[in-house]
Design a protein around this motif. Structure first.
Motif, PDB file in Angstrom:
ATOM      1  N   GLN A 105      -6.817  -8.676  -8.236  1.00 52.40           N
ATOM      2  CA  GLN A 105      -7.290  -7.252  -8.432  1.00 52.40           C
ATOM      3  C   GLN A 105      -8.162  -6.862  -7.166  1.00 52.40           C
ATOM      4  O   GLN A 105      -8.747  -7.808  -6.602  1.00 52.40           O
ATOM      5  N   SER A 106      -8.158  -5.608  -6.977  1.00 54.03           N
ATOM      6  CA  SER A 106      -9.272  -4.921  -5.905  1.00 54.03           C
ATOM      7  C   SER A 106     -10.538  -5.057  -6.656  1.00 54.03           C
ATOM      8  O   SER A 106     -10.837  -5.154  -7.837  1.00 54.03           O
ATOM      9  N   ALA A 107     -11.632  -5.422  -5.804  1.00 52.88           N
ATOM     10  CA  ALA A 107     -13.105  -5.725  -5.995  1.00 52.88           C
ATOM     11  C   ALA A 107     -13.588  -4.247  -6.237  1.00 52.88           C
ATOM     12  O   ALA A 107     -13.631  -3.385  -5.311  1.00 52.88           O
ATOM     13  N   ASN A 108     -14.030  -3.577  -7.596  1.00 51.28           N
ATOM     14  CA  ASN A 108     -14.749  -2.579  -7.663  1.00 51.28           C
ATOM     15  C   ASN A 108     -16.159  -2.680  -7.504  1.00 51.28           C
ATOM     16  O   ASN A 108     -16.696  -3.566  -7.060  1.00 51.28           O
ATOM     17  N   ASP A 109     -16.847  -1.632  -7.857  1.00 51.95           N
ATOM     18  CA  ASP A 109     -18.395  -1.652  -7.232  1.00 51.95           C
ATOM     19  C   ASP A 109     -19.055  -2.600  -8.105  1.00 51.95           C
ATOM     20  O   ASP A 109     -20.036  -3.525  -7.670  1.00 51.95           O
ATOM     21  N   GLN A 110     -18.680  -2.723  -9.369  1.00 43.88           N
ATOM     22  CA  GLN A 110     -19.404  -3.877 -10.424  1.00 43.88           C
ATOM     23  C   GLN A 110     -19.031  -5.338  -9.937  1.00 43.88           C
ATOM     24  O   GLN A 110     -20.084  -6.190  -9.762  1.00 43.88           O
ATOM     25  N   VAL A 111     -17.757  -5.443  -9.392  1.00 45.46           N
ATOM     26  CA  VAL A 111     -17.589  -6.626  -9.005  1.00 45.46           C
ATOM     27  C   VAL A 111     -18.099  -7.083  -7.797  1.00 45.46           C
ATOM     28  O   VAL A 111     -18.766  -8.169  -7.381  1.00 45.46           O
ATOM     29  N   LEU A 112     -18.368  -5.836  -6.824  1.00 45.66           N
ATOM     30  CA  LEU A 112     -18.849  -6.173  -5.493  1.00 45.66           C
ATOM     31  C   LEU A 112     -20.521  -6.494  -5.615  1.00 45.66           C
ATOM     32  O   LEU A 112     -20.939  -7.430  -4.883  1.00 45.66           O
ATOM     33  N   ALA A 113     -21.013  -6.249  -6.767  1.00 45.99           N
ATOM     34  CA  ALA A 113     -22.292  -6.218  -7.064  1.00 45.99           C
ATOM     35  C   ALA A 113     -22.393  -7.892  -7.570  1.00 45.99           C
ATOM     36  O   ALA A 113     -23.389  -8.491  -6.996  1.00 45.99           O
ATOM     37  N   GLN A 114     -21.605  -8.410  -8.385  1.00 44.07           N
ATOM     38  CA  GLN A 114     -21.469  -9.649  -8.692  1.00 44.07           C
ATOM     39  C   GLN A 114     -21.229 -10.575  -7.648  1.00 44.07           C
ATOM     40  O   GLN A 114     -22.001 -11.727  -7.416  1.00 44.07           O
ATOM     41  N   LEU A 115     -20.459 -10.106  -6.556  1.00 49.40           N
ATOM     42  CA  LEU A 115     -20.116 -11.160  -5.511  1.00 49.40           C
ATOM     43  C   LEU A 115     -21.433 -11.107  -4.552  1.00 49.40           C
ATOM     44  O   LEU A 115     -21.537 -12.041  -3.787  1.00 49.40           O
ATOM     45  N   ARG A 116     -22.071  -9.911  -4.305  1.00 49.12           N
ATOM     46  CA  ARG A 116     -23.346 -10.036  -3.396  1.00 49.12           C
ATOM     47  C   ARG A 116     -24.238 -10.939  -4.102  1.00 49.12           C
ATOM     48  O   ARG A 116     -24.952 -11.817  -3.308  1.00 49.12           O
ATOM     49  N   GLU A 117     -24.537 -11.088  -5.390  1.00 47.74           N
ATOM     50  CA  GLU A 117     -25.141 -11.831  -6.053  1.00 47.74           C
ATOM     51  C   GLU A 117     -24.813 -13.560  -5.821  1.00 47.74           C
ATOM     52  O   GLU A 117     -25.629 -14.318  -5.609  1.00 47.74           O
ATOM     53  N   LYS A 118     -23.671 -13.675  -5.948  1.00 50.74           N
ATOM     54  CA  LYS A 118     -22.790 -14.884  -5.668  1.00 50.74           C
ATOM     55  C   LYS A 118     -23.243 -15.292  -4.266  1.00 50.74           C
ATOM     56  O   LYS A 118     -23.780 -16.668  -4.009  1.00 50.74           O
ATOM     57  N   VAL A 119     -23.045 -14.633  -3.410  1.00 50.19           N
ATOM     58  CA  VAL A 119     -23.134 -14.994  -1.878  1.00 50.19           C
ATOM     59  C   VAL A 119     -24.610 -15.260  -1.688  1.00 50.19           C
ATOM     60  O   VAL A 119     -24.977 -16.236  -1.033  1.00 50.19           O
ATOM     61  N   TRP A 120     -25.566 -14.323  -2.241  1.00 50.24           N
ATOM     62  CA  TRP A 120     -27.001 -14.931  -2.273  1.00 50.24           C
ATOM     63  C   TRP A 120     -27.306 -16.283  -2.734  1.00 50.24           C
ATOM     64  O   TRP A 120     -28.149 -17.294  -2.212  1.00 50.24           O
ATOM     65  N   ASN A 121     -26.795 -16.447  -3.920  1.00 54.00           N
ATOM     66  CA  ASN A 121     -27.176 -17.905  -4.598  1.00 54.00           C
ATOM     67  C   ASN A 121     -26.410 -18.876  -3.967  1.00 54.00           C
ATOM     68  O   ASN A 121     -26.999 -19.826  -3.829  1.00 54.00           O
ATOM     69  N   ASP A 122     -25.076 -18.880  -3.090  1.00 58.08           N
ATOM     70  CA  ASP A 122     -24.550 -19.813  -2.249  1.00 58.08           C
ATOM     71  C   ASP A 122     -25.508 -20.018  -1.207  1.00 58.08           C
ATOM     72  O   ASP A 122     -25.650 -21.040  -0.782  1.00 58.08           O
ATOM     73  N   LEU A 123     -26.322 -18.895  -0.584  1.00 54.50           N
ATOM     74  CA  LEU A 123     -26.816 -19.292   0.507  1.00 54.50           C
ATOM     75  C   LEU A 123     -28.484 -20.063   0.114  1.00 54.50           C
ATOM     76  O   LEU A 123     -28.894 -20.955   0.814  1.00 54.50           O
ATOM     77  N   LEU A 124     -28.690 -19.571  -1.119  1.00 54.73           N
ATOM     78  CA  LEU A 124     -29.783 -20.307  -1.790  1.00 54.73           C
ATOM     79  C   LEU A 124     -29.623 -21.903  -1.833  1.00 54.73           C
ATOM     80  O   LEU A 124     -30.262 -22.868  -1.383  1.00 54.73           O
ATOM     81  N   ILE A 125     -28.098 -22.380  -2.393  1.00 61.00           N
ATOM     82  CA  ILE A 125     -28.055 -23.648  -2.195  1.00 61.00           C
ATOM     83  C   ILE A 125     -27.784 -24.099  -1.005  1.00 61.00           C
ATOM     84  O   ILE A 125     -28.332 -25.242  -0.856  1.00 61.00           O
ATOM     85  N   ASP A 126     -27.217 -23.601   0.098  1.00 60.80           N
ATOM     86  CA  ASP A 126     -27.064 -24.226   1.351  1.00 60.80           C
ATOM     87  C   ASP A 126     -28.506 -24.132   1.948  1.00 60.80           C
ATOM     88  O   ASP A 126     -28.428 -25.465   2.760  1.00 60.80           O
ATOM     89  N   TYR A 127     -29.457 -23.571   2.050  1.00 65.15           N
ATOM     90  CA  TYR A 127     -30.406 -23.598   2.733  1.00 65.15           C
ATOM     91  C   TYR A 127     -31.865 -24.361   1.706  1.00 65.15           C
ATOM     92  O   TYR A 127     -32.375 -25.017   2.504  1.00 65.15           O
ATOM     93  N   ALA A 128     -31.753 -24.172   0.584  1.00 63.43           N
ATOM     94  CA  ALA A 128     -33.036 -24.584  -0.293  1.00 63.43           C
ATOM     95  C   ALA A 128     -32.341 -26.044  -1.338  1.00 63.43           C
ATOM     96  O   ALA A 128     -33.179 -27.029  -0.825  1.00 63.43           O
ATOM     97  N   TYR A 129     -31.363 -25.838  -1.786  1.00 66.97           N
ATOM     98  CA  TYR A 129     -31.178 -26.837  -2.580  1.00 66.97           C
ATOM     99  C   TYR A 129     -30.300 -27.912  -1.937  1.00 66.97           C
ATOM    100  O   TYR A 129     -30.608 -29.341  -2.165  1.00 66.97           O
ATOM    101  N   GLN A 130     -29.559 -27.651  -0.911  1.00 65.50           N
ATOM    102  CA  GLN A 130     -28.810 -28.855  -0.075  1.00 65.50           C
ATOM    103  C   GLN A 130     -29.737 -29.918   0.547  1.00 65.50           C
ATOM    104  O   GLN A 130     -29.478 -30.965   0.781  1.00 65.50           O
ATOM    105  N   LYS A 131     -30.968 -29.359   0.731  1.00 63.83           N
ATOM    106  CA  LYS A 131     -32.131 -30.066   1.202  1.00 63.83           C
ATOM    107  C   LYS A 131     -32.584 -31.326   0.190  1.00 63.83           C
ATOM    108  O   LYS A 131     -32.668 -32.689   0.774  1.00 63.83           O
ATOM    109  N   GLU A 132     -32.498 -30.918  -0.781  1.00 63.32           N
ATOM    110  CA  GLU A 132     -32.684 -32.011  -2.032  1.00 63.32           C
ATOM    111  C   GLU A 132     -31.696 -32.733  -2.048  1.00 63.32           C
ATOM    112  O   GLU A 132     -31.843 -33.903  -2.521  1.00 63.32           O
ATOM    113  N   PHE A 133     -30.211 -32.225  -2.009  1.00 67.71           N
ATOM    114  CA  PHE A 133     -29.424 -33.110  -2.361  1.00 67.71           C
ATOM    115  C   PHE A 133     -29.191 -34.114  -1.189  1.00 67.71           C
ATOM    116  O   PHE A 133     -29.098 -35.413  -1.635  1.00 67.71           O
TER     117      PHE A 133
END
Length: 707
Positions: A75-103
């Motif tokens: 399915q095409s990403a509508n506005d609501q899905v895009l908002a969720q994807l922006r949050e997911k990308v941000w959380n992924d960056l948190l994992i990559d830069y903040a959590y990965q150091k702890e791992f």
């Protein structure tokens, strides 16, 4: 949404803008690069652990996430899905830069065996299980995972299907690392015997008390004048209690866009004409594709039909035009042209699955006996849905065993399919059916049928026309033009009762909502723009089916906490401090007046004398004061017969007198209390770990300025 007239009025400006845009497009990065017109100012959407998140990099990751989502969902990403994807990308960056150091510091990794097992092994990840469980049967088959992976890997490298699968795998593996890290922290949690003993005594030790209570509300707020200087002093003395946050507050007017009577009449006329044209169209299927707002199949089985159509189709005759039928805001007309026989049959059935507790012969025999006993009860008149809910062991139990419609195309395991499609008519199958999943009691609720109905469907959705939208926009635009300040908006709302001035207080940075209104990012972005000042009135924003005009009424900053950020709360605190001083001063002069009753009598209106028995530290409630930990602590801290001096509690001033204390009986084992406390600690630990990591990473989130 700009109006046609406005575009015409401003066509000269529009042409100039287009010309400039074309020049910029042709010249490209030479103008906009690091040495271009804008002086190389880099835009950041945030900072995580000292890493700057550049807007262009974030957008690339967002574009990739969208491609992956569309590959997975189809399915095409509508506005609501895009908002969720922006949050997911941000959380992924948190994992990559903040959590990965702890791992990395702990050496946390996933082995190749674990990566395989979570998809195809013994311990399947819940997300994999959910994605590959048949929605009709509630049955998971790992072979479907293997087959799909094989098909995807055979596709060209870099295909959207491969990208979607890779994202699916990456997200699950990342979640496993997160879970492992949090579980490791949880395993380090412990509760000492001394802590368990304290909890036990807090729940078990009891006290009887008598107290004089003067609630703060006994003094009218209007009699206590609080100055800004007092509020500032209180805030400075309690900085740790009042944390700053980037928020905005708005007053706004929403001009709703809804279909008008003219729109409804226009749709009715359109449907009437479409019905006439459909009836005489030489190529009715092409006509439907060109004119329907919703795609429909050409041939329908009963499982494709909603209840309205299923009920009506029995009376259809070839060439008939039926409808319109309404579903929500969609109106559909149908043209029936006949039937054909399909190679596949469709049936609707329910089942009750009885699984053996293990793979032993005795467990299987026990499950079969149980299934046969249930079948006997059903033959005796028991309700199938109720028996399924009570006895079923798969996902269909919660819906009375209903499997919905399915075909004899291998979607069901072979013994099940053979039994169902070998049965004629409706009702209970006479015998229990055994499959690899267990023993099934089956009821056919709609007989097998291979009829395919050729029905041409044309659907139209009732919505506001462009003329209706333009009219509402004109009203919103005129309102924005006539009201350039919050005071103007308030005056207009008082004058015109059809206008409602709504409030949205302390909107957090990055919010996508305006109260209950979703997809309001444009309004929030305007509010957080550095150029928007308190008192400014916005242009017209389109949010869903409404036009919004907003005024910025307040700002708060995480870097600078001001009195106005917490004015109401601070005022209440300072006012109660002043009331406490007044009450305690008066009570202090009466301390030698004897009993609590005599002190209360001399104090006058507002003083209450009450008793409370069997109070505990953890759940003690006072009659009028409720849960007041300061008062409870005083009661437990004194000896029987002692009376305290006046002191300030949560909701008023007390004089507490302890009457009787019953200590907690000594026990030899505190394991029960230790386990309870440990469980509470485990529940909190994940949250506290996440907060600690984010605080340590000094996260700065500027996404609200961009999205």
């Amino acid at each position: 949404m700009a109006l046609v007239n406005k575009i015409r009025e401003r066509s000269g400006i529009a042409i100039t803008i287009i010309a400039i845009a074309l020049i910029l497009f042709i010249v490209g990065g030479d103008l906009l690069g690091s040495r271009g017109l804008f002086g190389g100012k880099t835009q950041k959407v945030g900072e995580i652990a000292g890493n700057s998140i550049l807007a262009q990099d974030f957008q690339k990751k967002l574009d990739q996430a969208r491609v992956e989502y569309e590959a997975q969902s189809g399915q095409s990403a509508n506005d609501q899905v895009l908002a969720q994807l922006r949050e997911k990308v941000w959380n992924d960056l948190l994992i990559d830069y903040a959590y990965q150091k702890e791992f990395d510091a702990l050496g946390l990794t996933l082995s190749d065996e674990e990566k395989t097992d979570m998809f195809f092994g013994k311990y399947i990840d819940p997300a994999v299980r959910q994605s590959f469980t048949d929605p009709q049967t509630g049955i998971f088959d790992k072979n479907r995972v293997l087959q799909q992976r094989k098909q995807i890997m055979a596709m060209p490298a870099g295909s959207i299907q491969q990208l979607g699968w890779q994202a699916f795998v990456r997200d699950i593996q990342r979640q496993h690392l997160m879970s492992r890290y949090v579980n490791l922290i949880r395993m380090s949690s412990y509760v000492t015997t001394a802590e368990a003993k304290k909890d036990y005594e807090g729940q078990t030790a009891k006290v009887d008390a008598k107290y004089l209570y003067v609630p703060f509300y006994s003094i009218a707020d209007s009699t206590i004048k609080v100055t800004d200087s007092e509020l500032k002093d209180y805030l400075n003395a309690h900085k740790d209690e009042y944390k700053g946050a980037n928020t905005r507050s708005l007053d706004y007017v929403a001009f709703g866009v809804a279909p008008s009577k003219a729109d409804s009449l226009a749709l009715k006329n359109t449907l009437t004409q479409l019905a006439k044209d459909l009836a005489k169209s030489p190529n009715d299927s092409s006509f439907a594709r060109m004119n329907s707002d919703v795609p429909h199949p050409l041939y329908w089985s009963l499982r494709d039909m909603d209840d309205q159509l299923k009920e009506a189709v029995a009376g259809f005759f070839p060439g008939q035009i039926a409808g319109p039928f309404r579903t929500d805001n969609t109106y559909t007309i149908y043209k029936y042209t006949g039937t054909k026989r399909d190679s596949l049959y469709t049936v609707k059935a329910s089942h009750i699955l009885i699984r053996p507790t293990n793979e032993s012969d005795s467990a299987k025999a026990s499950a079969r006996v149980r299934a046969e006993n249930i079948l006997k009860e059903l033959k005796g008149g028991a309700d199938f849905a109720a028996m399924a809910a009570q006895n079923g062991s798969d996902g269909t139990a919660q819906r009375g065993g209903d499997l919905g419609y399915f075909q004899n195309n291998g979607s069901m395991v072979k013994p099940f399919e053979t039994a169902v499609f070998g049965f004629n008519g409706t009702g209970l199958l006479p015998s229990v059916v055994e499959t690899d999943f267990g023993y099934h009691i089956i009821k056919v609720t709609e007989a097998k049928n291979n009829l395919q109905y050729r029905i041409i469907a044309v659907s139209k959705q009732l919505g506001p026309s462009q003329a209706t939208r333009d009219e509402v926009y004109r009203k919103a635009d005129a309102f924005a033009a006539a009201n350039k300040s919050l005071e103007d908006m308030e005056a207009a709302a008082k004058k015109d009762k059809s206008l409602v001035l709504l409030k949205a207080n302390r909107i957090p940075e990055g919010s996508t909502n305006l109260n209950m209104m979703q997809n309001a990012q444009p309004v929030v972005r305007w509010a957080f723009d550095d150029k928007t000042d308190v008192g400014d009135v916005s242009q017209v924003f389109e949010v869903n089916d409404a036009y919004i005009v907003a005024a910025l009424t307040g700002k708060t900053s995480e870097d600078e906490v001001k009195v106005d950020d917490f004015r109401d709360e601070l005022t209440a605190k300072v006012r109660n401090e002043r009331k406490a001083e007044e009450i305690m001063k008066k009570l202090g002069g009466l301390a030698g007046a004897g009993t609590l009753e005599s002190i209360a009598q001399k104090y006058g209106a507002g003083a209450l004398v009450e008793s409370a028995n069997d109070l505990t530290l953890t759940s003690g409630l006072l009659t009028s004061a409720g849960a007041d930990p300061t008062a409870l602590g005083k009661a437990f801290g004194m000896k029987p017969g002692q009376k305290s001096k006046p002191f300030k509690g949560e909701g008023g001033v007390f004089i507490m007198e302890t009457l009787k204390k019953t200590p907690a009986p000594a026990i030899a084992d505190y394991a029960q209390y230790k386990n309870t406390a440990l469980q509470m600690e485990l529940q909190r630990s994940g949250y506290f770990v996440n907060e600690a990591i984010r605080d340590n990473a000094k996260v700065k989130d500027y996404r609200a300025k961009f999205f």
